[in-house]
Design a protein around this motif. Structure first.
Motif, PDB file in Angstrom:
ATOM      1  N   GLN A  60       3.574  17.028  -0.908  1.00 19.69           N
ATOM      2  CA  GLN A  60       2.484  16.127  -0.546  1.00 19.69           C
ATOM      3  C   GLN A  60       2.745  15.521   0.829  1.00 19.69           C
ATOM      4  OE1 GLN A  60       1.659  12.989  -3.326  1.00 19.69           O
ATOM      5  NE2 GLN A  60       1.518  14.348  -5.105  1.00 19.69           N
ATOM      6  N   ILE A  61       1.684  15.257   1.563  1.00 19.03           N
ATOM      7  CA  ILE A  61       1.750  14.472   2.787  1.00 19.03           C
ATOM      8  C   ILE A  61       0.485  13.622   2.850  1.00 19.03           C
ATOM      9  CG2 ILE A  61       0.762  16.371   4.160  1.00 19.03           C
ATOM     10  CD1 ILE A  61       2.326  15.232   6.561  1.00 19.03           C
ATOM     11  N   GLY A  62       0.656  12.327   3.150  1.00 19.82           N
ATOM     12  CA  GLY A  62      -0.508  11.466   3.145  1.00 19.82           C
ATOM     13  C   GLY A  62      -0.201  10.077   3.646  1.00 19.82           C
ATOM     14  N   TYR A  63      -1.048   9.130   3.267  1.00 27.27           N
ATOM     15  CA  TYR A  63      -0.916   7.742   3.709  1.00 27.27           C
ATOM     16  C   TYR A  63      -1.089   6.817   2.517  1.00 27.27           C
ATOM     17  CZ  TYR A  63      -1.381   3.627   6.702  1.00 27.27           C
ATOM     18  OH  TYR A  63      -1.185   2.424   7.318  1.00 27.27           O
ATOM     19  N   GLN A  64      -0.190   5.825   2.392  1.00 26.96           N
ATOM     20  CA  GLN A  64      -0.293   4.854   1.318  1.00 26.96           C
ATOM     21  C   GLN A  64      -0.552   3.464   1.880  1.00 26.96           C
ATOM     22  OE1 GLN A  64       3.424   5.060  -0.832  1.00 26.96           O
ATOM     23  NE2 GLN A  64       4.396   3.499   0.460  1.00 26.96           N
ATOM     24  N   MET A  65      -1.370   2.688   1.160  1.00 33.78           N
ATOM     25  CA  MET A  65      -1.772   1.348   1.594  1.00 33.78           C
ATOM     26  C   MET A  65      -1.577   0.382   0.437  1.00 33.78           C
ATOM     27  SD  MET A  65      -5.291   2.817   3.160  1.00 33.78           S
ATOM     28  CE  MET A  65      -5.286   4.062   1.854  1.00 33.78           C
ATOM     29  N   PHE A  66      -1.147  -0.854   0.745  1.00 30.76           N
ATOM     30  CA  PHE A  66      -0.938  -1.872  -0.274  1.00 30.76           C
ATOM     31  C   PHE A  66      -1.691  -3.140   0.095  1.00 30.76           C
ATOM     32  CE2 PHE A  66       2.457   0.971  -1.299  1.00 30.76           C
ATOM     33  CZ  PHE A  66       2.595   0.852  -2.680  1.00 30.76           C
ATOM     34  N   ALA A  67      -2.512  -3.633  -0.841  1.00 30.77           N
ATOM     35  CA  ALA A  67      -3.205  -4.899  -0.647  1.00 30.77           C
ATOM     36  C   ALA A  67      -2.242  -6.061  -0.829  1.00 30.77           C
ATOM     37  CB  ALA A  67      -4.358  -5.014  -1.635  1.00 30.77           C
ATOM     38  N   ASN A  68      -1.314  -5.904  -1.771  1.00 28.77           N
ATOM     39  CA  ASN A  68      -0.254  -6.878  -2.014  1.00 28.77           C
ATOM     40  C   ASN A  68       0.890  -6.143  -2.699  1.00 28.77           C
ATOM     41  OD1 ASN A  68      -0.874  -6.794  -4.900  1.00 28.77           O
ATOM     42  ND2 ASN A  68      -2.656  -8.068  -4.372  1.00 28.77           N
ATOM     43  N   LYS A  69       1.854  -6.871  -3.239  1.00 24.68           N
ATOM     44  CA  LYS A  69       3.028  -6.196  -3.795  1.00 24.68           C
ATOM     45  C   LYS A  69       2.765  -5.532  -5.139  1.00 24.68           C
ATOM     46  CE  LYS A  69       5.001 -10.372  -5.923  1.00 24.68           C
ATOM     47  NZ  LYS A  69       6.200 -11.227  -5.967  1.00 24.68           N
ATOM     48  N   TYR A  70       1.600  -5.755  -5.721  1.00 19.51           N
ATOM     49  CA  TYR A  70       1.312  -5.184  -7.040  1.00 19.51           C
ATOM     50  C   TYR A  70       0.320  -4.024  -7.020  1.00 19.51           C
ATOM     51  CZ  TYR A  70       3.712  -9.255  -8.940  1.00 19.51           C
ATOM     52  OH  TYR A  70       4.656 -10.196  -9.249  1.00 19.51           O
ATOM     53  N   PHE A  71      -0.547  -3.980  -6.039  1.00 18.48           N
ATOM     54  CA  PHE A  71      -1.602  -2.966  -6.049  1.00 18.48           C
ATOM     55  C   PHE A  71      -1.610  -2.182  -4.741  1.00 18.48           C
ATOM     56  CE2 PHE A  71      -3.090  -6.252  -8.963  1.00 18.48           C
ATOM     57  CZ  PHE A  71      -3.378  -5.479 -10.090  1.00 18.48           C
ATOM     58  N   GLY A  72      -1.632  -0.853  -4.908  1.00 18.58           N
ATOM     59  CA  GLY A  72      -1.668   0.022  -3.748  1.00 18.58           C
ATOM     60  C   GLY A  72      -2.527   1.245  -4.004  1.00 18.58           C
ATOM     61  N   PHE A  73      -2.686   2.049  -2.985  1.00 18.31           N
ATOM     62  CA  PHE A  73      -3.559   3.223  -3.043  1.00 18.31           C
ATOM     63  C   PHE A  73      -3.007   4.258  -2.077  1.00 18.31           C
ATOM     64  CE2 PHE A  73      -7.485   5.213  -4.152  1.00 18.31           C
ATOM     65  CZ  PHE A  73      -7.914   5.918  -3.028  1.00 18.31           C
ATOM     66  N   LYS A  74      -3.062   5.510  -2.441  1.00 24.91           N
ATOM     67  CA  LYS A  74      -2.620   6.547  -1.518  1.00 24.91           C
ATOM     68  C   LYS A  74      -3.567   7.738  -1.555  1.00 24.91           C
ATOM     69  CE  LYS A  74       0.756   9.155  -4.323  1.00 24.91           C
ATOM     70  NZ  LYS A  74       2.124   9.690  -4.328  1.00 24.91           N
ATOM     71  N   VAL A  75      -3.761   8.334  -0.398  1.00 29.96           N
ATOM     72  CA  VAL A  75      -4.544   9.557  -0.255  1.00 29.96           C
ATOM     73  C   VAL A  75      -3.640  10.602   0.387  1.00 29.96           C
ATOM     74  CG1 VAL A  75      -6.806   8.453  -0.147  1.00 29.96           C
ATOM     75  CG2 VAL A  75      -5.473   8.716   1.944  1.00 29.96           C
ATOM     76  N   TYR A  76      -3.836  11.862   0.023  1.00 31.99           N
ATOM     77  CA  TYR A  76      -2.882  12.885   0.458  1.00 31.99           C
ATOM     78  C   TYR A  76      -3.454  14.290   0.308  1.00 31.99           C
ATOM     79  CZ  TYR A  76      -2.305  12.932  -4.613  1.00 31.99           C
ATOM     80  OH  TYR A  76      -2.546  12.981  -5.974  1.00 31.99           O
ATOM     81  N   GLY A  77      -2.843  15.191   1.036  1.00 26.67           N
ATOM     82  CA  GLY A  77      -3.028  16.614   0.802  1.00 26.67           C
ATOM     83  C   GLY A  77      -1.828  17.126   0.039  1.00 26.67           C
ATOM     84  N   PHE A  78      -2.028  18.149  -0.797  1.00 29.02           N
ATOM     85  CA  PHE A  78      -0.905  18.634  -1.605  1.00 29.02           C
ATOM     86  C   PHE A  78      -0.939  20.150  -1.742  1.00 29.02           C
ATOM     87  CE2 PHE A  78      -4.238  18.582  -4.733  1.00 29.02           C
ATOM     88  CZ  PHE A  78      -3.908  19.571  -5.649  1.00 29.02           C
TER      89      PHE A  78
END
Length: 275
Positions: A60-78
């Motif tokens: 996988q290669i992509g980008y991960q984002m976090f709104a705070n220390k508990y919730f995050g989101f990532k998008v990627y190609g695999f």
């Protein structure tokens, strides 16, 4: 007036404190081991199915984002690769040694001389027309064709390639500067290809008419698992992915059968590094 001044001081402080242990957003690289099951079947609903082990790897290669220390989101190609370890046929060649089976309308095998033919032209009708029994009726056995490609005494061992994009939600139960522990889940949209590690099946398809191969089809997958972050940049993910679509044929003929080949599931263990 004084309370409003306190609010202006306290609110930024609280916001700043909430972001102290927030995970880092950034580009990530991820890869690891995968193992699962493949299913071979001659029907969409999986009747008369045979299963075999799948072993390979995923990237996988992509980008991960976090709104705070508990919730995050990532998008990627695999990209997933796996090798199927030996799909055996319950009936290796139902056509009795030949994947194509032809009979005359009167029930006789094709090529058998039919009474009433012209001398010197076995099976021909008087006047040199069609055979007295009519045109042969042929059926093509997809299992026999596939087995002939790989050899009569060898299991079928196709390679699987799955490639596309995905999006996952990250939920941390524990998160601090040293580590984070939580769950991860999402969806993947992909192309899925099966490649036989044997001579090209195109030659066989040309030899036996009305045989077509559809090695690549669209696939939709669910992904769910757990995630452990260690310090700032490293994390380990373990989970399972489920391909949801089962109706893509691999090898089919117009008159006698279709082979469906699909991945049932894969569990994985990955290491990820976030820059």
């Amino acid at each position: 007036m004084r309370s409003s001044k306190y609010s202006l001081v306290i609110l930024p402080a609280l916001l700043g404190f909430s972001g102290v242990n927030a995970e880092e957003s950034g580009i990530f690289l991820e890869g690891g081991y995968q193992q699962g099951k493949a299913q071979y079947s001659t029907s969409k609903n999986g009747k008369d199915a045979t299963t075999a082990n799948l072993k390979g790897f995923g990237l996988q290669i992509g980008y991960q984002m976090f709104a705070n220390k508990y919730f995050g989101f990532k998008v990627y190609g695999f990209f997933d690769y796996a090798h199927t370890q030996g799909i055996e046929f319950a009936n290796k060649d139902a056509s009795g040694g030949n994947p194509i089976n032809c009979q005359m309308p009167n029930g006789l095998p094709a090529g058998v001389p039919i009474p009433g033919g012209v001398p010197g032209h076995a099976g021909a009708a008087p006047g040199g027309g069609l055979p007295a029994g009519g045109m042969p009726q042929c059926s093509i056995n997809v299992m026999g064709i596939l087995q002939q490609v790989v050899g009569s005494n060898k299991p079928v061992q196709p390679n699987m390639l799955t490639y596309g994009g995905g999006a996952d939600l990250i939920v941390n139960v524990i998160s601090n500067k040293m580590m984070a522990l939580g769950v991860i889940g999402g969806i993947q949209l992909a192309g899925n290809s099966w490649i036989l590690a044997t001579p090209n099946i195109t030659d066989v398809a040309m030899k036996y008419m009305d045989v077509s191969k559809k090695a690549t089809g669209f696939q939709f997958l669910f992904n769910v698992g757990g995630r452990l972050r260690i310090l700032k940049h490293s994390s380990i993910e373990a989970g399972i992915k489920f391909p949801m679509l089962r109706s893509n044929p691999f090898l089919q003929t117009k008159n006698d059968g279709t082979i469906y080949l699909r991945r049932l599931y894969s569990w994985y263990v990955n290491y990820a590094f976030t820059f």
